[in-house]
Motif scaffolding. Structure first.
Motif, PDB file in Angstrom:
ATOM      1  N   THR A  63      31.859  45.266  33.553  1.00 31.01           N
ATOM      2  CA  THR A  63      32.168  46.501  32.819  1.00 31.01           C
ATOM      3  C   THR A  63      33.628  46.515  32.365  1.00 31.01           C
ATOM      4  N   PHE A 182      23.853  53.858  34.142  1.00 31.24           N
ATOM      5  CA  PHE A 182      25.148  54.148  33.512  1.00 31.24           C
ATOM      6  C   PHE A 182      25.093  54.778  32.117  1.00 31.24           C
ATOM      7  N   GLY A 197      31.028  54.368  37.668  1.00 28.69           N
ATOM      8  CA  GLY A 197      30.161  54.460  38.844  1.00 28.69           C
ATOM      9  C   GLY A 197      28.871  55.219  38.550  1.00 28.69           C
ATOM     10  N   GLY A 198      28.615  55.468  37.265  1.00 22.25           N
ATOM     11  CA  GLY A 198      27.534  56.374  36.864  1.00 22.25           C
ATOM     12  C   GLY A 198      26.118  55.856  37.053  1.00 22.25           C
ATOM     13  N   ASP A 200      24.779  55.381  39.758  1.00 21.58           N
ATOM     14  CA  ASP A 200      24.290  56.244  40.844  1.00 21.58           C
ATOM     15  C   ASP A 200      23.576  57.465  40.264  1.00 21.58           C
TER      16      ASP A 200
HETATM   17  N1  ASP Z   1      29.209  49.484  35.711  1.00 24.77           N
HETATM   18  C1  ASP Z   1      29.720  50.815  35.691  1.00 24.77           C
HETATM   19  C2  ASP Z   1      31.079  50.843  36.367  1.00 24.77           C
HETATM   20  O1  ASP Z   1      31.610  49.811  36.743  1.00 24.77           O
HETATM   21  C3  ASP Z   1      28.778  51.815  36.266  1.00 24.77           C
HETATM   22  C4  ASP Z   1      28.326  51.546  37.678  1.00 24.77           C
HETATM   23  O2  ASP Z   1      28.532  50.462  38.198  1.00 24.77           O
HETATM   24  O3  ASP Z   1      27.764  52.450  38.278  1.00 24.77           O
HETATM   25  O4  ASP Z   1      31.643  51.892  36.491  1.00 24.77           O
END
Ligand code: ASP
Length: 450
Positions: A63, A182, A197-198, A200
């Motif tokens: 990402t 995501f 982190g979306g 999740d």
């Molecule tokens: N790949 C995205 C990030 O690094 C979303 C995720 O991993 O949840 O934020």
């Protein structure tokens, strides 16, 4: 039916949604572990992958490389070199898994789109998209692109109801599926991502759409710990926690799950199980809407905290009988577009705890405005405060919890500057000077965990 058959029938009837984080899908070896986990239980029907994360300490997440591609392209420069590295990462996974899959056309299209203004979110989302294609092929599950089913409104806010309607109708058509995390799309069809982190959140949305029995969130730790391991040596893990307790703990810093991931599953009353891909034998942490399980031995569920707070102390004789006093003080803060953290008060005193960073540029203005609105006898600002939250549903049933918190601090020679107990009685928040933070947190942990 014998017990084993019954268990098998029961498992069949269940639906489990699994999300795997970036470190769980960083290379072919981890994909192997993921497949073992998924195929171990036929009710594990829907899987949400993140983009490949770090394989070692100073590795770069895919990402982040994609954001870099976007930046380079926006600066009018050539992205071939970094985009080539991204392709290498995916190709090495495909090769390592021995898959008969060629993503050449996808790579070409993505590279073209990034250099033709498809946008920052589009670029970032391709990490999950490509990983989803590979994982679907590897598991032999259907690939379901969330761009068609997860929707945001024109103002950029996630449209929960529209999404739930479309997604549950679509998923009902699939026995098994991989849905990249995501991202989703805007009303005009462009791609939009959640915050970092979306994935999740995607997992939680999918769990709600299929009314899952459980949402398993697979990561690289055994779940939540009762305290930060950088402060407390080898803290105990948390087996069971309620959504409310988790919210308190994460607000103050414990982070394993994206904060917004709680809402869709909580709405549907679905438990979340945090699990470790590298240690599937561990049951991890179960997050549940409610529980009657009060642990009389472990009164607290966790203790956490943060530095970086300031307190404005206001004193005025007869303050308690002055109507609108509190409102005016808060108005002075609201005027600066700032929200307050806590507001403990006495008879003739009132304190407001604020985030130091947020008031840096407007401290004087707030104090002056408080002076002109309520004409206090004195106003002082104290900086360098840390807040510690002691959280536990079992506190409601236990007597003497506050006493034990204070005793622990006193014995560690820590002066408590502020106390606030939430009306729900499952948290006690204390303020201590920043220099005392680690000492106080450790002392509280050891008071309750023997
Ligand atoms: N790949 C995205 C990030 O690094 C979303 C995720 O991993 O949840 O934020």
């Amino acid at each position: 039916m014998d017990r084993q058959m019954k268990e098998a029938a029961n498992q069949q009837a269940q639906v489990k949604v699994l999300k795997f984080g970036g470190s769980s899908l960083a290379d072919a070896e981890h994909f192997g572990k993921v497949k073992e986990i998924v195929t171990a239980d036929p009710s594990r029907r829907f899987v949400i992958p993140s983009a490949p994360g770090k394989r070692f300490g100073n590795d770069t997440k895919v990402t982040d490389m994609l954001y870099e591609c976007y930046n380079i392209s926006a600066a009018g420069e050539d992205i071939s070199e970094i985009f080539g590295k991204i392709q290498e990462r995916y190709n090495s996974i495909i090769e390592g898994l021995g898959l008969d899959l060629d993503l050449k056309d996808e790579y070409e299209h993505i590279q073209w789109a990034i250099t033709h203004h498809a946008g920052r979110d589009y670029a970032a989302s391709r990490g999950e998209y490509l990983n989803g294609i590979i994982l679907a092929a590897y598991l032999n599950y259907d690939f379901i692109d969330p761009a068609h089913f997860i929707h945001f409104a024109d103002n950029g806010i996630f449209d929960a109801e529209k999404t739930n309607g479309l997604l549950s109708a679509e998923l009902a058509k699939h026995e098994n599926g991989v849905i990249p995390g995501f991202y989703g799309s805007m009303p005009n069809g462009t791609i939009r991502t959640f915050s970092r982190g979306g994935s999740d959140i995607t997992g939680s949305i999918v769990a709600r759409a299929v009314l899952a029995d459980i949402y398993e969130n697979w990561t690289d730790v055994n779940g939540f710990l009762m305290a930060d391991p950088r402060i407390v040596d080898d803290p105990k893990g948390i087996d069971l926690i309620t959504y409310k307790e988790l919210r308190e703990l994460s607000y103050m810093g414990a982070s394993v799950l994206h904060e917004d991931a709680i809402f869709p599953v909580r709405f549907a009353g679905i438990p979340v199980n945090i699990r470790n891909t590298n240690n599937p034998a561990d049951n991890g942490t179960m997050i549940v809407p409610h529980t009657n399980k009060y642990d009389t031995k472990n009164i607290i569920t966790g203790v956490t905290g943060k530095k970086g707070f300031s307190v404005i102390n206001i004193e005025k004789a007869m303050m308690n009988s002055e109507k609108g006093f509190g409102r005016k003080v808060l108005e002075a803060i609201e005027n600066e577009g700032i929200s307050f953290e806590h507001m403990p008060s006495g008879i003739d005193t009132m304190s407001v705890v604020l985030n130091s960073h947020e008031i840096e540029h407007c401290k004087e203005r707030i104090v002056n405005r408080i002076c002109s609105l309520v004409e206090p006898d004195s106003v002082t600002v104290e900086e360098g405060l840390a807040l510690i939250a002691v959280v536990g549903r079992s506190m409601v049933k236990a007597k003497g919890t506050a006493l034990r918190v204070f005793k622990a601090c006193a014995e560690a020679d820590v002066n408590i500057r502020m106390i606030d107990q939430g009306s729900s009685e499952f948290n006690i928040i204390i303020g201590v000077m920043e220099d005392d933070f680690e000492k106080a947190l450790g002392a509280i942990y050891h008071e309750f965990v023997k």
